[in-house]
Design a protein around this motif. Structure first.
Motif, PDB file in Angstrom:
ATOM      1  N   HIS A   9       7.367 -26.906  15.539  1.00  0.00           N
ATOM      2  CA  HIS A   9       6.721 -26.474  16.779  1.00  0.00           C
ATOM      3  C   HIS A   9       5.307 -25.972  16.491  1.00  0.00           C
ATOM      4  O   HIS A   9       4.368 -26.314  17.222  1.00  0.00           O
ATOM      5  CB  HIS A   9       7.546 -25.375  17.437  1.00  0.00           C
ATOM      6  CG  HIS A   9       6.938 -24.830  18.696  1.00  0.00           C
ATOM      7  ND1 HIS A   9       6.875 -25.559  19.870  1.00  0.00           N
ATOM      8  CD2 HIS A   9       6.320 -23.643  18.956  1.00  0.00           C
ATOM      9  CE1 HIS A   9       6.273 -24.851  20.791  1.00  0.00           C
ATOM     10  NE2 HIS A   9       5.923 -23.674  20.269  1.00  0.00           N
ATOM     11  N   VAL A  13       1.822 -27.561  17.988  1.00  0.00           N
ATOM     12  CA  VAL A  13       0.884 -26.774  18.789  1.00  0.00           C
ATOM     13  C   VAL A  13      -0.509 -26.823  18.182  1.00  0.00           C
ATOM     14  O   VAL A  13      -1.510 -27.033  18.884  1.00  0.00           O
ATOM     15  CB  VAL A  13       1.378 -25.321  18.912  1.00  0.00           C
ATOM     16  CG1 VAL A  13       0.293 -24.435  19.521  1.00  0.00           C
ATOM     17  CG2 VAL A  13       2.639 -25.259  19.763  1.00  0.00           C
ATOM     18  N   GLN A  17      -3.918 -28.462  19.729  1.00  0.00           N
ATOM     19  CA  GLN A  17      -5.131 -27.676  19.895  1.00  0.00           C
ATOM     20  C   GLN A  17      -6.333 -28.379  19.277  1.00  0.00           C
ATOM     21  O   GLN A  17      -7.432 -28.381  19.853  1.00  0.00           O
ATOM     22  CB  GLN A  17      -4.946 -26.290  19.267  1.00  0.00           C
ATOM     23  CG  GLN A  17      -4.018 -25.373  20.044  1.00  0.00           C
ATOM     24  CD  GLN A  17      -3.799 -24.047  19.342  1.00  0.00           C
ATOM     25  OE1 GLN A  17      -4.203 -23.867  18.186  1.00  0.00           O
ATOM     26  NE2 GLN A  17      -3.154 -23.112  20.019  1.00  0.00           N
TER      27      GLN A  17
END
Length: 407
Positions: A9, A13, A17
């Motif tokens: 995870h 992420v 980004q």
């Protein structure tokens, strides 16, 4: 949530980004965090590799494939960029034998083109220049079109097609449905144009690269029409888009590091290591894709056979295990084994041309612009995350002087 799930995870992420437009001007903090685990799997099953040692090993590993297509695409003819041996080697040999000698002969012409593009803005008064629109973009477009034998009146067409097509290099989930439709339309337009160009070309008399490729003979004879069209499209698009970003990123680095700019102004030989440092510090190609042909043990984990792999070249180029003080721009950095042009058998075939164009363009800017200053820092960036560079690079100056070598 297990430790493995948490890691997946977190990687997902951070990668998302890095791809977001609001981080386009500086994705490097995201890359730095990703490097804490140089090999990691994301939630969608894609593996991210961000360490310099790990990417260097994979680029030279025969168990990894440049072919990232899904099974439904397997019948589509590929360019050498995404081909594996032995077919990659056959195509690359044909292209290299025709490409490299012509590039070598073009150095003086490239220098003259740089001079002409800047002369168009010469002034004894303070002025402004968009380094992208006025130099970094038109220079490589003109060079690759002349090299390949594309009529001058078609240069603008190719510039437009290239911009539309390069957006397709970014992950599909970052593109809108409208962008995907536009990509398909642009691909169709490029195919139609290239087929017409090849049909009109006279291979017997021409000295351009297209004529040479039409005459070239490999072990299995000449390139067939489809291979010729695919190769021509690759050279036209890849042959200038990366160089646009290389020149723009290099100019940005120089204007942010006035000591390096002053050194280049008085020592043009600095251009050679300086361009290598731009390729490390702020590379025009941020990442590349691969897939695995077998299980590969790397950095204490196993990337399984059939996995999709993202090689984060820009992250590896700032790996502190390979480069001392990696976030500092050092124009004459020693032992600069960057991955700006990839590595292994797929090392960028146009690297020699891109280096020559960037060295001449950056040297000319340093020599001829008096007191150049950025009008916006950071500048507006292009939408592309993989081929990353400014959309515009507005620079003001006190004077754009004549080329001192001609006076």
């Amino acid at each position: 949530m297990t430790t493995a799930t948490t890691t997946q995870h977190s990687a997902s992420v951070l990668f998302a980004q890095a791809l977001r437009y609001e981080n386009r001007a500086d994705p490097y903090p995201c890359y730095e965090q990703l490097r804490s685990r140089p090999v990691v799997c994301m939630e969608d099953g894609t593996w991210l590799v961000s360490g310099h040692r790990e990417i260097s090993l994979l680029l030279r590993d025969p168990r990894i494939s440049a072919d990232r297509r899904n099974p439904q695409q397997q019948q589509i003819r590929k360019s050498l960029l995404v081909e594996d041996p032995p077919r990659h080697d056959q195509l690359r040999r044909l292209v290299t034998e025709e490409f490299v000698p012509r590039v070598t002969r073009m150095r003086d012409h490239i220098d003259a083109l740089v001079t002409g593009l800047l002369d168009a803005h010469m002034s004894e008064q303070p002025g402004q220049l968009d380094v992208v629109g006025d130099l970094a973009y038109p220079l490589p477009v003109t060079v690759i079109c002349e090299l390949l034998g594309v009529p001058r009146e078609d240069e603008r067409l190719f510039g437009s097609l290239a911009r539309r097509l390069t957006r397709g290099l970014d992950p599909v989930d970052t593109q809108t449905e409208e962008e995907l439709r536009e990509l398909q339309q642009a691909r169709g337009e490029l195919i139609e144009y290239l087929e017409g160009l090849i049909a009109r070309h006279d291979a017997t008399d021409g000295d351009d690269l297209l004529s040479g490729l039409m005459r070239a003979q490999g072990p299995d004879g000449p390139m067939d029409p489809v291979d010729l069209r695919v190769t021509l499209g690759l050279l036209l698009i890849a042959g200038h888009e990366t160089t646009v970003n290389l020149i723009a990123n290099g100019t940005l680095a120089l204007l942010r590091h006035p000591d390096a700019l002053a050194r280049l102004r008085t020592d043009p030989e600095l251009a050679t290591p300086l361009v290598e440092e731009v390729l490390r510090y702020d590379p025009p190609v941020q990442m590349s894709g691969r897939s695995t042909l077998a299980d590969i043990d790397l950095a204490g984990t196993t990337i399984p056979k059939g996995a999709r792999v993202r090689l984060l070249l820009a992250a590896a180029n700032r790996d502190p295990h390979r480069f001392p003080d990696p976030d500092r721009f050092v124009p004459d950095r020693p032992d600069n084994a960057h991955l700006g042009f990839g590595g292994g058998i797929h090392y960028c075939i146009g690297a020699t041309l891109a280096r020559a164009e960037a060295q001449m363009a950056l040297t000319a800017l340093a020599r001829r612009l008096e007191s150049p200053r950025l009008l916006a820092d950071p500048p507006p960036y292009r939408e592309n995350a993989i081929l990353r560079g400014p959309e515009r690079l507005a620079v003001s100056f006190d004077r754009l002087v004549p080329d001192s070598r001609l006076t």
